[in-house]
Scaffold this active site. Structure first.
Site, PDB file in Angstrom:
ATOM      1  N   SER A   1       0.862  -1.174   0.000  1.00 16.17           N
ATOM      2  CA  SER A   1       0.000   0.000   0.000  1.00 16.17           C
ATOM      3  C   SER A   1       0.902   1.227   0.000  1.00 16.17           C
ATOM      4  CB  SER A   1      -0.935   0.005   1.223  1.00 16.17           C
ATOM      5  OG  SER A   1      -0.189   0.009   2.426  1.00 16.17           O
TER       6      SER A   1
ATOM      7  N   THR B   1      -7.924 -11.905   6.722  1.00 16.61           N
ATOM      8  CA  THR B   1      -7.676 -11.809   5.295  1.00 16.61           C
ATOM      9  C   THR B   1      -8.501 -12.867   4.581  1.00 16.61           C
ATOM     10  OG1 THR B   1      -5.986 -11.961   3.555  1.00 16.61           O
ATOM     11  CG2 THR B   1      -5.687 -13.364   5.476  1.00 16.61           C
TER      12      THR B   1
ATOM     13  N   TRP C   1       0.157  -9.485   4.356  1.00 17.96           N
ATOM     14  CA  TRP C   1       1.142 -10.473   4.787  1.00 17.96           C
ATOM     15  C   TRP C   1       1.566 -10.255   6.243  1.00 17.96           C
ATOM     16  CZ3 TRP C   1       1.260  -8.463  -0.236  1.00 17.96           C
ATOM     17  CH2 TRP C   1       1.092  -9.400  -1.268  1.00 17.96           C
TER      18      TRP C   1
ATOM     19  N   CYS D   1      -1.001   2.948 -12.928  1.00 19.88           N
ATOM     20  CA  CYS D   1      -1.357   3.451 -11.592  1.00 19.88           C
ATOM     21  C   CYS D   1      -0.449   4.601 -11.183  1.00 19.88           C
ATOM     22  CB  CYS D   1      -1.284   2.320 -10.570  1.00 19.88           C
ATOM     23  SG  CYS D   1      -2.607   1.105 -10.740  1.00 19.88           S
TER      24      CYS D   1
END
Length: 405
Positions: free
Chosen positions: A137, A197, A178, A361
């Site tokens: 992120s 998750t 993770w 992106c």
């Protein structure tokens, strides 16, 4: 559409056409390998361009992909919408907008399938371009000279300060990835963390990391949809997960945060967001990268938060062109530097798909009204200091814990 810069297009017959005035702006060149590509571009420009590059029917040199996307995105943002696309493309875009709630309904079953599509790729792939803590992120470049690793650590610290965690606070991490955030909050701030998750790959690695760090007694990870939780938590954190919720589920999401958050609790939601009117997700991204995903406008977040009756005790907008564009640039450079390893895992079409994804992106954050929102939420506004000074002079409980007192 091309009102600044220059676009050179070489057709299947070898003949070239050029568009735009040149001079200021970006310049790029593409080669169209098949006549059918023209029709696809007229019907669905974004989807056709991405698919054409992936499939090799639109040939773009690697060093031309970024300037091409910058040329197109910067011109689309400045052109009169009535002139940007063909009438058919505009009509199809309008239909996609009308149907977007249905497309993003994201039931528990489809949400699990959508997450698996992206996150249950080989962990070896993500290990080739993410930082050492596997943060996927936006990083927080608090100083211009930070490395990616330092900026990701700064992101986690910035979020932790906003959470004002007290030793042994019970923390929920929605969409724990993770496990990096959960492990940091347990190790450095003394929290007891539950991470949830929908990715089996992420779950396995997060549990292994907790075991290796000796934190299994303070951190638990579950393969679980957040909507199925029925517990109370002192703090709730969610980083980069809201983008997967989908527009119809936003009221469900914030109502669930309200129900799970203790009366004196604090939540921090970190999400990509638009500072522009609502729109549709890129058709190419929805099909190939993030099915069911959606980047909400601030107006679309405000309504369900207000309905949940939670206080927005703080709202910070991290500049997309500075923080996330740079994060993506770091990922893209690492991806390109490890292409030999990437090609042992996937074919050339996949390589082009991911190169296009990372580049598109990055360009989007640089060239459009898109950034990162950090929403701090609470039942009681007095649970959060009236000044932001505490973020830069850490909370007493945090100072005490860091000092080992």
């Amino acid at each position: 559409m091309i009102r600044k810069g220059r676009l050179k297009v070489i057709g299947p017959d070898g003949k070239a056409a050029e568009f735009g005035p040149g001079g200021e702006g970006y310049a790029a060149e593409v080669r169209i390998a098949e006549e059918a590509v023209y029709r696809r571009i007229c019907l669905a420009p974004e989807l056709a361009l991405g698919e054409g590059y992936m499939n090799g029917t639109i040939e773009i040199a690697t060093d031309q992909l970024e300037p091409l996307l910058r040329l197109l995105v910067s011109n689309r943002g400045n052109a009169d919408n009535s002139q940007s696309y063909t009438p058919v493309a505009r009509a199809l875009g309008g239909l996609r907008f009308a149907l977007r709630r249905w497309a993003m309904r994201n039931t528990p079953l489809s949400a699990r399938r959508n997450v698996a599509h992206h996150y249950d790729l080989s962990d070896d792939l993500y290990g080739l371009f993410l930082d050492e803590d596997w943060q996927y992120s936006c990083a927080y470049f608090a100083r211009p000279d930070m490395t990616l690793e330092e900026a990701q650590a700064a992101k986690k610290a910035h979020i932790a300060e906003k959470l004002m965690i007290r030793p042994d606070d019970r923390v929920l991490d929605i969409g724990c990835g993770w496990g990096g955030m959960a492990l940091t909050l347990a190790r450095d701030y003394g929290a007891r963390v539950l991470g949830v998750t929908l990715s089996e790959n992420q779950l396995g690695r997060a549990r292994a990391r907790a075991e290796a760090a000796g934190l299994s007694h303070r951190v638990e990870f579950r393969l679980l949809d957040y909507r199925k939780l029925d517990e109370r938590f002192d703090r709730i954190v969610s980083v980069g997960m809201l983008e997967h919720v989908g527009l119809p589920q936003l009221p469900v999401y914030f109502d669930k945060v309200r129900d799970l958050l203790a009366p004196d609790g604090v939540a921090l939601i970190h999400t990509i967001g638009r500072v522009s009117p609502p729109t549709t997700q890129s058709a190419w991204l929805s099909k190939y990268i993030f099915p069911g995903g959606y980047v909400p406008s601030l107006s679309e977040l405000a309504v369900p938060v207000e309905a949940s009756e939670l206080w927005i005790t703080d709202l910070e907008v991290l500049a997309g062109h500075y923080h996330y564009a740079r994060t993506l640039r770091e990922w893209r450079h690492r991806f390109e530097a490890n292409l030999d390893a990437v090609r042992t895992l996937n074919d050339e079409r996949f390589v082009r798909m991911w190169r296009y994804y990372l580049t598109a992106c990055e360009v989007t954050f640089d060239e459009t009204r898109q950034g990162v929102f950090q929403l701090q939420l609470a039942h009681d506004q007095t649970m959060v200091p009236a000044s932001r000074a505490y973020l830069y002079t850490p909370h007493p409980a945090v100072r005490q814990l860091k000092a080992g007192e």
